[in-house]
Design a protein around this motif. Sequence first.
Motif, PDB file in Angstrom:
ATOM      1  N   CYS A 214       0.836  -1.213   0.000  1.00  0.00           N
ATOM      2  CA  CYS A 214       0.000   0.000   0.000  1.00  0.00           C
ATOM      3  C   CYS A 214       0.869   1.261   0.000  1.00  0.00           C
ATOM      4  CB  CYS A 214      -0.930  -0.009   1.208  1.00  0.00           C
ATOM      5  SG  CYS A 214      -2.226  -1.270   1.142  1.00  0.00           S
ATOM      6  N   GLY A 215       1.901   1.261   0.839  1.00  0.00           N
ATOM      7  CA  GLY A 215       2.793   2.407   0.891  1.00  0.00           C
ATOM      8  C   GLY A 215       3.520   2.607  -0.424  1.00  0.00           C
ATOM      9  N   TYR A 216       3.902   1.518  -1.073  1.00  0.00           N
ATOM     10  CA  TYR A 216       4.602   1.594  -2.353  1.00  0.00           C
ATOM     11  C   TYR A 216       3.694   2.194  -3.426  1.00  0.00           C
ATOM     12  CZ  TYR A 216       7.646   0.089  -6.197  1.00  0.00           C
ATOM     13  OH  TYR A 216       8.476   0.060  -7.297  1.00  0.00           O
ATOM     14  N   ILE A 217       2.441   1.758  -3.443  1.00  0.00           N
ATOM     15  CA  ILE A 217       1.495   2.286  -4.437  1.00  0.00           C
ATOM     16  C   ILE A 217       1.291   3.785  -4.240  1.00  0.00           C
ATOM     17  CG2 ILE A 217      -0.906   2.211  -5.207  1.00  0.00           C
ATOM     18  CD1 ILE A 217      -0.888  -0.786  -4.584  1.00  0.00           C
ATOM     19  N   LEU A 218       1.139   4.212  -2.966  1.00  0.00           N
ATOM     20  CA  LEU A 218       0.972   5.640  -2.694  1.00  0.00           C
ATOM     21  C   LEU A 218       2.211   6.413  -3.133  1.00  0.00           C
ATOM     22  CD1 LEU A 218      -0.528   8.050  -1.480  1.00  0.00           C
ATOM     23  CD2 LEU A 218       0.476   7.446   0.751  1.00  0.00           C
ATOM     24  N   ALA A 219       3.384   5.900  -2.787  1.00  0.00           N
ATOM     25  CA  ALA A 219       4.622   6.573  -3.170  1.00  0.00           C
ATOM     26  C   ALA A 219       4.765   6.632  -4.686  1.00  0.00           C
ATOM     27  CB  ALA A 219       5.819   5.845  -2.549  1.00  0.00           C
ATOM     28  N   LEU A 220       4.310   5.594  -5.367  1.00  0.00           N
ATOM     29  CA  LEU A 220       4.385   5.566  -6.830  1.00  0.00           C
ATOM     30  C   LEU A 220       3.522   6.658  -7.447  1.00  0.00           C
ATOM     31  CD1 LEU A 220       5.564   3.989  -9.247  1.00  0.00           C
ATOM     32  CD2 LEU A 220       3.510   2.550  -9.180  1.00  0.00           C
ATOM     33  N   THR A 221       2.308   6.833  -6.900  1.00  0.00           N
ATOM     34  CA  THR A 221       1.409   7.875  -7.420  1.00  0.00           C
ATOM     35  C   THR A 221       1.935   9.278  -7.133  1.00  0.00           C
ATOM     36  OG1 THR A 221       0.094   7.878  -5.385  1.00  0.00           O
ATOM     37  CG2 THR A 221      -0.588   6.360  -7.130  1.00  0.00           C
ATOM     38  N   LEU A 222       2.764   9.414  -6.086  1.00  0.00           N
ATOM     39  CA  LEU A 222       3.326  10.716  -5.722  1.00  0.00           C
ATOM     40  C   LEU A 222       4.657  10.984  -6.413  1.00  0.00           C
ATOM     41  CD1 LEU A 222       2.560  10.683  -1.869  1.00  0.00           C
ATOM     42  CD2 LEU A 222       1.363  11.982  -3.655  1.00  0.00           C
ATOM     43  N   GLY A 223       5.086  10.061  -7.268  1.00  0.00           N
ATOM     44  CA  GLY A 223       6.335  10.258  -7.996  1.00  0.00           C
ATOM     45  C   GLY A 223       7.579  10.040  -7.166  1.00  0.00           C
ATOM     46  N   VAL A 225       8.945   6.989  -6.571  1.00  0.00           N
ATOM     47  CA  VAL A 225       9.591   5.733  -6.938  1.00  0.00           C
ATOM     48  C   VAL A 225      10.331   5.899  -8.261  1.00  0.00           C
ATOM     49  CG1 VAL A 225       9.265   3.290  -7.415  1.00  0.00           C
ATOM     50  CG2 VAL A 225       7.786   4.440  -5.749  1.00  0.00           C
ATOM     51  N   ASN A 226      11.582   5.531  -8.272  1.00  0.00           N
ATOM     52  CA  ASN A 226      12.395   5.584  -9.495  1.00  0.00           C
ATOM     53  C   ASN A 226      12.382   4.206 -10.152  1.00  0.00           C
ATOM     54  OD1 ASN A 226      14.196   6.097 -11.525  1.00  0.00           O
ATOM     55  ND2 ASN A 226      15.994   6.253 -10.187  1.00  0.00           N
ATOM     56  N   LEU A 227      11.708   4.086 -11.282  1.00  0.00           N
ATOM     57  CA  LEU A 227      11.565   2.800 -11.963  1.00  0.00           C
ATOM     58  C   LEU A 227      12.658   2.543 -12.994  1.00  0.00           C
ATOM     59  CD1 LEU A 227       7.693   2.817 -12.579  1.00  0.00           C
ATOM     60  CD2 LEU A 227       8.956   1.687 -10.734  1.00  0.00           C
ATOM     61  N   SER A 228      13.471   3.533 -13.315  1.00  0.00           N
ATOM     62  CA  SER A 228      14.482   3.357 -14.363  1.00  0.00           C
ATOM     63  C   SER A 228      15.503   2.262 -14.050  1.00  0.00           C
ATOM     64  CB  SER A 228      15.191   4.683 -14.640  1.00  0.00           C
ATOM     65  OG  SER A 228      15.799   5.192 -13.464  1.00  0.00           O
ATOM     66  N   PRO A 229      15.954   2.093 -12.793  1.00  0.00           N
ATOM     67  CA  PRO A 229      16.902   0.995 -12.536  1.00  0.00           C
ATOM     68  C   PRO A 229      16.299  -0.373 -12.821  1.00  0.00           C
ATOM     69  CG  PRO A 229      16.967   2.598 -10.752  1.00  0.00           C
ATOM     70  CD  PRO A 229      15.789   2.947 -11.601  1.00  0.00           C
ATOM     71  N   ILE A 230      14.978  -0.508 -12.659  1.00  0.00           N
ATOM     72  CA  ILE A 230      14.336  -1.788 -12.937  1.00  0.00           C
ATOM     73  C   ILE A 230      14.410  -2.098 -14.425  1.00  0.00           C
ATOM     74  CG2 ILE A 230      12.198  -3.112 -12.738  1.00  0.00           C
ATOM     75  CD1 ILE A 230      11.399  -1.290 -10.430  1.00  0.00           C
ATOM     76  N   ALA A 231      14.109  -1.086 -15.242  1.00  0.00           N
ATOM     77  CA  ALA A 231      14.117  -1.280 -16.691  1.00  0.00           C
ATOM     78  C   ALA A 231      15.517  -1.562 -17.221  1.00  0.00           C
ATOM     79  CB  ALA A 231      13.534  -0.042 -17.372  1.00  0.00           C
ATOM     80  N   SER A 232      16.524  -0.959 -16.624  1.00  0.00           N
ATOM     81  CA  SER A 232      17.891  -1.111 -17.127  1.00  0.00           C
ATOM     82  C   SER A 232      18.618  -2.332 -16.567  1.00  0.00           C
ATOM     83  CB  SER A 232      18.710   0.149 -16.811  1.00  0.00           C
ATOM     84  OG  SER A 232      18.784   0.355 -15.405  1.00  0.00           O
ATOM     85  N   SER A 233      18.017  -3.017 -15.593  1.00  0.00           N
ATOM     86  CA  SER A 233      18.677  -4.170 -14.968  1.00  0.00           C
ATOM     87  C   SER A 233      18.526  -5.421 -15.823  1.00  0.00           C
ATOM     88  CB  SER A 233      18.090  -4.417 -13.579  1.00  0.00           C
ATOM     89  OG  SER A 233      18.293  -3.315 -12.731  1.00  0.00           O
ATOM     90  N   ASN A 234      19.527  -6.287 -15.756  1.00  0.00           N
ATOM     91  CA  ASN A 234      19.446  -7.590 -16.415  1.00  0.00           C
ATOM     92  C   ASN A 234      18.690  -8.578 -15.528  1.00  0.00           C
ATOM     93  OD1 ASN A 234      21.034  -6.744 -18.644  1.00  0.00           O
ATOM     94  ND2 ASN A 234      22.902  -7.111 -17.443  1.00  0.00           N
ATOM     95  N   ALA A 353      16.276  -5.028  -8.150  1.00  0.00           N
ATOM     96  CA  ALA A 353      16.053  -3.600  -8.395  1.00  0.00           C
ATOM     97  C   ALA A 353      14.651  -3.179  -7.980  1.00  0.00           C
ATOM     98  CB  ALA A 353      16.282  -3.286  -9.867  1.00  0.00           C
ATOM     99  N   LEU A 354      13.665  -4.058  -8.184  1.00  0.00           N
ATOM    100  CA  LEU A 354      12.290  -3.754  -7.805  1.00  0.00           C
ATOM    101  C   LEU A 354      12.165  -3.587  -6.295  1.00  0.00           C
ATOM    102  CD1 LEU A 354       9.234  -3.500  -8.341  1.00  0.00           C
ATOM    103  CD2 LEU A 354       9.110  -6.008  -8.217  1.00  0.00           C
ATOM    104  N   VAL A 355      12.719  -4.532  -5.554  1.00  0.00           N
ATOM    105  CA  VAL A 355      12.634  -4.456  -4.092  1.00  0.00           C
ATOM    106  C   VAL A 355      13.421  -3.263  -3.568  1.00  0.00           C
ATOM    107  CG1 VAL A 355      13.053  -5.689  -1.936  1.00  0.00           C
ATOM    108  CG2 VAL A 355      12.325  -6.956  -3.963  1.00  0.00           C
ATOM    109  N   SER A 356      14.569  -2.992  -4.193  1.00  0.00           N
ATOM    110  CA  SER A 356      15.377  -1.859  -3.730  1.00  0.00           C
ATOM    111  C   SER A 356      14.749  -0.518  -4.088  1.00  0.00           C
ATOM    112  CB  SER A 356      16.785  -1.938  -4.328  1.00  0.00           C
ATOM    113  OG  SER A 356      16.746  -1.839  -5.737  1.00  0.00           O
ATOM    114  N   SER A 357      13.724  -0.542  -4.969  1.00  0.00           N
ATOM    115  CA  SER A 357      13.048   0.708  -5.329  1.00  0.00           C
ATOM    116  C   SER A 357      12.012   1.134  -4.296  1.00  0.00           C
ATOM    117  CB  SER A 357      12.366   0.561  -6.699  1.00  0.00           C
ATOM    118  OG  SER A 357      11.259  -0.321  -6.635  1.00  0.00           O
TER     119      SER A 357
END
Length: 450
Positions: A214-223, A225-234, A353-357
């Motif tokens: 729940c906290g992650y979803i709220l933080a995501l809507t508030l901008g 959460v940095n998702l770029s490391p997830i996309a760039s990770s192998n 990367a997802l968990v560390s985000s």
Amino acid sequence: MTSSNTTIATGVNNNAVLDVEDKPSVKLWGLLSLQHLCAMFGATVLVPYLVTGGILANDPDATGLSTAIALITSGGGTLLYLCITGFRIPAYLGSSFAFIAPLISAAVAAGLPGAMFGAFCAGLVYIAVAILIRFFGVSWLMKILPPVVVGPVIMVIGLGLAPIAIGMATKGAGDDYSALNLSVALFTLVMTLLFSLAFKGIFSIIPILLGIICGYILALTLGMVNLSPIASSNWIAVPDFTFFPAVFAEGLPWFVLPLLVPVALVTIAEHIGDQMVLSRVVGRNFLRKPGLDRSLAGDGIATLFASLLGGPPNTTYGENIGVLAITRIYSVYVIAGAAVLALSLGFIGKISALVSSIPVPVMGGIAIALFGVIASSGLRTLIEGKVDLNEKRNLLITSVILVLGIGGAELPIGQWATLSSMAFATLAGITMHLILPGKETAGDSDKSLG
């Protein structure tokens, strides 16, 4: 000596949702283990971050600790610990904060392999102490740790972590106060409490995991959460392990031992405190069975394993003890599942990367609840131990332990080590209990942990 109404635990905790030997259902196993993974993740990866930052600040060309290796050695070390203790202690092991400064100093002076050599020798201290307990018993420990000492020490463990929880919940960029971060932390905390107290079924079993989501979803809507490391990770990423035996070719850096080995004495004291808390939470005396010798040996061997691969020394984690206390799920199989997940994450780049985000304030909201539970366990120890605080002796011992521990009173030992405030408070409490007059009349003379 054992007293019928003052032991750390008697029998099996009938309030357990899942007891130590119980296996969860296949459907729940992964979720329950993931909950423990989330509880330990932030602190475990924070240690290598801080160590690496300290090393690079002194030597930009040096090699730092890897967060992926920290996860691997945490998971692998926990599995080793469970095996050595006969799968009878539901404890999770993660990166130790006590070794941060010594690791930085040793790595700057002797390189990362040299620092790992010092950490390896610190692990050997655990083994030596475990052997002494094995041959000479633990009764002496029980006699010097009555409830009047144990209770305040447990409170110090929890309350001493309180500033960390508040800092995680309130600090933004540049360590400035952030109302936004506090709002996210409080929202996470409230949702965790609601799932724990107002819901039934699966919602009440994994409240911490649901609160983080729940906290992650709220933080995501508030901008936040940095998702770029997830996309760039192998998806698959094998970390660069640091094998300290490589220093053998150039000779062992014995000069790092005074930097790291004495810290083991402090973390051993912290380990014993965690075992006291865990025993109170679960309702079994782990100091007696399977024994403090096995527990210390397991912690020491986990640290040896970590140092061989280039990871930070391990220690039992209060965060995961807090999860046990809130959920009342004490299954070692759940802990083992969390260890396997952590070990796997070290090799799966995108999931790591997802968990560390997960934003820091989200974990701060969880930490407020978890660290408070530990402190409350210490208060329960005083109550159930029937410690009479109307007696001046008991009142003074309790007061001194709390002020030294929570106040952060550290004790320098020569030029090479510092006794932590928790260890200093424990030592002061034990000393006062042994030398102050009136032990026989203070209502606590024969009360022990055993």
